[in-house]
Write a protein that holds these residues in place. Sequence first.
Motif, PDB file in Angstrom:
ATOM      1  N   PHE A  10       0.857  -1.183   0.000  1.00  0.00           N
ATOM      2  CA  PHE A  10       0.000   0.000   0.000  1.00  0.00           C
ATOM      3  C   PHE A  10       0.891   1.229   0.000  1.00  0.00           C
ATOM      4  CE2 PHE A  10      -2.347  -2.946   2.961  1.00  0.00           C
ATOM      5  CZ  PHE A  10      -3.304  -3.338   2.043  1.00  0.00           C
ATOM      6  N   TYR A  11       0.419   2.303  -0.630  1.00  0.00           N
ATOM      7  CA  TYR A  11       1.152   3.556  -0.541  1.00  0.00           C
ATOM      8  C   TYR A  11       0.211   4.712  -0.833  1.00  0.00           C
ATOM      9  CZ  TYR A  11       1.188   4.309  -5.598  1.00  0.00           C
ATOM     10  OH  TYR A  11       0.799   4.551  -6.894  1.00  0.00           O
ATOM     11  N   ASN A  12       0.615   5.901  -0.408  1.00  0.00           N
ATOM     12  CA  ASN A  12      -0.028   7.124  -0.874  1.00  0.00           C
ATOM     13  C   ASN A  12       1.015   8.226  -0.896  1.00  0.00           C
ATOM     14  OD1 ASN A  12       0.132   7.760   1.875  1.00  0.00           O
ATOM     15  ND2 ASN A  12      -1.985   7.197   2.237  1.00  0.00           N
ATOM     16  N   GLY A  13       0.788   9.240  -1.660  1.00  0.00           N
ATOM     17  CA  GLY A  13       1.730  10.347  -1.769  1.00  0.00           C
ATOM     18  C   GLY A  13       2.606  10.245  -3.003  1.00  0.00           C
ATOM     19  N   GLU A  14       2.996  11.407  -3.516  1.00  0.00           N
ATOM     20  CA  GLU A  14       3.771  11.483  -4.756  1.00  0.00           C
ATOM     21  C   GLU A  14       5.159  10.865  -4.613  1.00  0.00           C
ATOM     22  OE1 GLU A  14       5.368  14.874  -7.933  1.00  0.00           O
ATOM     23  OE2 GLU A  14       3.916  15.410  -6.377  1.00  0.00           O
ATOM     24  N   ALA A  15       5.819  11.103  -3.479  1.00  0.00           N
ATOM     25  CA  ALA A  15       7.167  10.570  -3.292  1.00  0.00           C
ATOM     26  C   ALA A  15       7.159   9.048  -3.308  1.00  0.00           C
ATOM     27  CB  ALA A  15       7.760  11.079  -1.980  1.00  0.00           C
ATOM     28  N   ALA A  16       6.189   8.444  -2.606  1.00  0.00           N
ATOM     29  CA  ALA A  16       6.088   6.988  -2.578  1.00  0.00           C
ATOM     30  C   ALA A  16       5.752   6.453  -3.968  1.00  0.00           C
ATOM     31  CB  ALA A  16       5.032   6.555  -1.570  1.00  0.00           C
ATOM     32  N   GLN A  17       4.874   7.159  -4.681  1.00  0.00           N
ATOM     33  CA  GLN A  17       4.503   6.720  -6.020  1.00  0.00           C
ATOM     34  C   GLN A  17       5.729   6.677  -6.940  1.00  0.00           C
ATOM     35  OE1 GLN A  17       4.283   8.386  -9.217  1.00  0.00           O
ATOM     36  NE2 GLN A  17       3.362   6.559 -10.118  1.00  0.00           N
ATOM     37  N   LYS A  18       6.566   7.682  -6.859  1.00  0.00           N
ATOM     38  CA  LYS A  18       7.770   7.729  -7.703  1.00  0.00           C
ATOM     39  C   LYS A  18       8.730   6.600  -7.351  1.00  0.00           C
ATOM     40  CE  LYS A  18       7.797  12.688  -8.749  1.00  0.00           C
ATOM     41  NZ  LYS A  18       8.502  13.983  -8.566  1.00  0.00           N
ATOM     42  N   LEU A  19       8.902   6.373  -6.040  1.00  0.00           N
ATOM     43  CA  LEU A  19       9.808   5.323  -5.589  1.00  0.00           C
ATOM     44  C   LEU A  19       9.369   3.964  -6.099  1.00  0.00           C
ATOM     45  CD1 LEU A  19      11.995   3.984  -3.784  1.00  0.00           C
ATOM     46  CD2 LEU A  19      10.347   4.098  -1.898  1.00  0.00           C
ATOM     47  N   PHE A  20       8.107   3.611  -5.883  1.00  0.00           N
ATOM     48  CA  PHE A  20       7.664   2.267  -6.214  1.00  0.00           C
ATOM     49  C   PHE A  20       7.482   2.077  -7.716  1.00  0.00           C
ATOM     50  CE2 PHE A  20       6.002   2.715  -1.733  1.00  0.00           C
ATOM     51  CZ  PHE A  20       7.041   1.979  -1.179  1.00  0.00           C
ATOM     52  N   ALA A  21       7.081   3.128  -8.422  1.00  0.00           N
ATOM     53  CA  ALA A  21       6.969   3.025  -9.877  1.00  0.00           C
ATOM     54  C   ALA A  21       8.340   2.795 -10.500  1.00  0.00           C
ATOM     55  CB  ALA A  21       6.333   4.290 -10.446  1.00  0.00           C
ATOM     56  N   ALA A  22       9.368   3.433  -9.940  1.00  0.00           N
ATOM     57  CA  ALA A  22      10.737   3.270 -10.455  1.00  0.00           C
ATOM     58  C   ALA A  22      11.237   1.841 -10.292  1.00  0.00           C
ATOM     59  CB  ALA A  22      11.685   4.238  -9.742  1.00  0.00           C
ATOM     60  N   LEU A  23      10.667   1.113  -9.331  1.00  0.00           N
ATOM     61  CA  LEU A  23      11.069  -0.274  -9.103  1.00  0.00           C
ATOM     62  C   LEU A  23      10.225  -1.266  -9.899  1.00  0.00           C
ATOM     63  CD1 LEU A  23      11.627  -0.171  -5.230  1.00  0.00           C
ATOM     64  CD2 LEU A  23      13.379  -0.211  -7.021  1.00  0.00           C
ATOM     65  N   GLY A  24       9.184  -0.748 -10.575  1.00  0.00           N
ATOM     66  CA  GLY A  24       8.367  -1.608 -11.419  1.00  0.00           C
ATOM     67  C   GLY A  24       7.007  -1.954 -10.862  1.00  0.00           C
ATOM     68  N   PHE A  25       6.629  -1.383  -9.722  1.00  0.00           N
ATOM     69  CA  PHE A  25       5.306  -1.655  -9.160  1.00  0.00           C
ATOM     70  C   PHE A  25       4.225  -1.029 -10.041  1.00  0.00           C
ATOM     71  CE2 PHE A  25       7.688  -2.646  -5.352  1.00  0.00           C
ATOM     72  CZ  PHE A  25       6.904  -3.593  -4.703  1.00  0.00           C
ATOM     73  N   LYS A  26       3.127  -1.760 -10.186  1.00  0.00           N
ATOM     74  CA  LYS A  26       1.977  -1.287 -10.958  1.00  0.00           C
ATOM     75  C   LYS A  26       0.752  -1.225 -10.039  1.00  0.00           C
ATOM     76  CE  LYS A  26       4.316  -1.620 -14.865  1.00  0.00           C
ATOM     77  NZ  LYS A  26       4.798  -0.409 -15.588  1.00  0.00           N
ATOM     78  N   ASP A  27       0.009  -0.122 -10.092  1.00  0.00           N
ATOM     79  CA  ASP A  27      -1.225  -0.025  -9.318  1.00  0.00           C
ATOM     80  C   ASP A  27      -2.249  -1.014  -9.867  1.00  0.00           C
ATOM     81  OD1 ASP A  27      -0.026   1.991  -7.932  1.00  0.00           O
ATOM     82  OD2 ASP A  27      -1.318   3.594  -8.666  1.00  0.00           O
ATOM     83  N   ILE A  28      -2.866  -1.789  -8.965  1.00  0.00           N
ATOM     84  CA  ILE A  28      -3.887  -2.736  -9.405  1.00  0.00           C
ATOM     85  C   ILE A  28      -5.255  -2.434  -8.802  1.00  0.00           C
ATOM     86  CG2 ILE A  28      -2.245  -4.589  -9.844  1.00  0.00           C
ATOM     87  CD1 ILE A  28      -3.154  -5.874  -7.194  1.00  0.00           C
ATOM     88  N   ASP A  29      -5.288  -1.591  -7.752  1.00  0.00           N
ATOM     89  CA  ASP A  29      -6.574  -1.275  -7.131  1.00  0.00           C
ATOM     90  C   ASP A  29      -6.357  -0.188  -6.096  1.00  0.00           C
ATOM     91  OD1 ASP A  29      -9.314  -1.453  -6.318  1.00  0.00           O
ATOM     92  OD2 ASP A  29      -9.292  -3.592  -6.803  1.00  0.00           O
TER      93      ASP A  29
END
Length: 266
Positions: free
Chosen positions: A237-256
Amino acid sequence: MIVKAQETDRKAILEYCMDEPSINLFIIGDIELYGFDSEFQEVWIQETSGVIQGIILRYHNNFILYSKAKMNFIEILELFKAYKVDLISGKASVLNSLYPLVSDQYNFKEMNFAELSTDALLVKATSNVTIAKAEDAPDIAMAYGHIHEFENLYPGGFEGRHKQILNRIVSNEGVHMFIKENGQIVSHGNTAAETSQSAMIGGVMTLPDQRRKGYAKTVVSAICQKVINDGKRACLFYNGEAAQKLFAALGFKDIDQWVVLGGKDE
């Protein structure tokens, strides 16, 4: 109709939940670990004419709801009357429909739910990441105390944090990993729950004065690599722009989206 689940219902419940194995990580994992006869855990099936419409799981005072259809919330609220309900959680499509009925009792928090299935974008140089042992529990508990969002993650202050982290490490309930600099843990993460198919990552933090050095990215990469090597998907789980950038850079995809309804302060 709501029916108390028993061991004979295991196959049907797990098959129902396995359509979304990551979203149902907590339900699947808790059933795999504790089954249907635990004092602190109960499972119910909401059904119509013998067809499953949804699953309700109680873990202590926390409830998780899941449905691929439409749940009868009047029945569920009637069930809740017999319990002290501290938290209600589930995917947004379910909880968004429940919230208007309980908005006077609960606060609403929505988070992104993301999943990782490949290690292609993970940091490969993770030799500075250590897998925690029992003797590292006090340092992890101390580090959490420096993070405002996490200092109350475990009840009971430092002693409470230390006890629960130590128990998790000793019992292999989850793997904790960290980076240390000058004898102090500066970044940390752990697996919070696992099933045969997925593992939840939580507790990701870096001390405020040690951020922007890539520590969190490295720790999360090390944890995810282990999860993937075990043949599972990593999710969080995450929220916030900084967390979104971090996890997207590692390849995480939002599923829900995931929603938590927490009791309002008196």
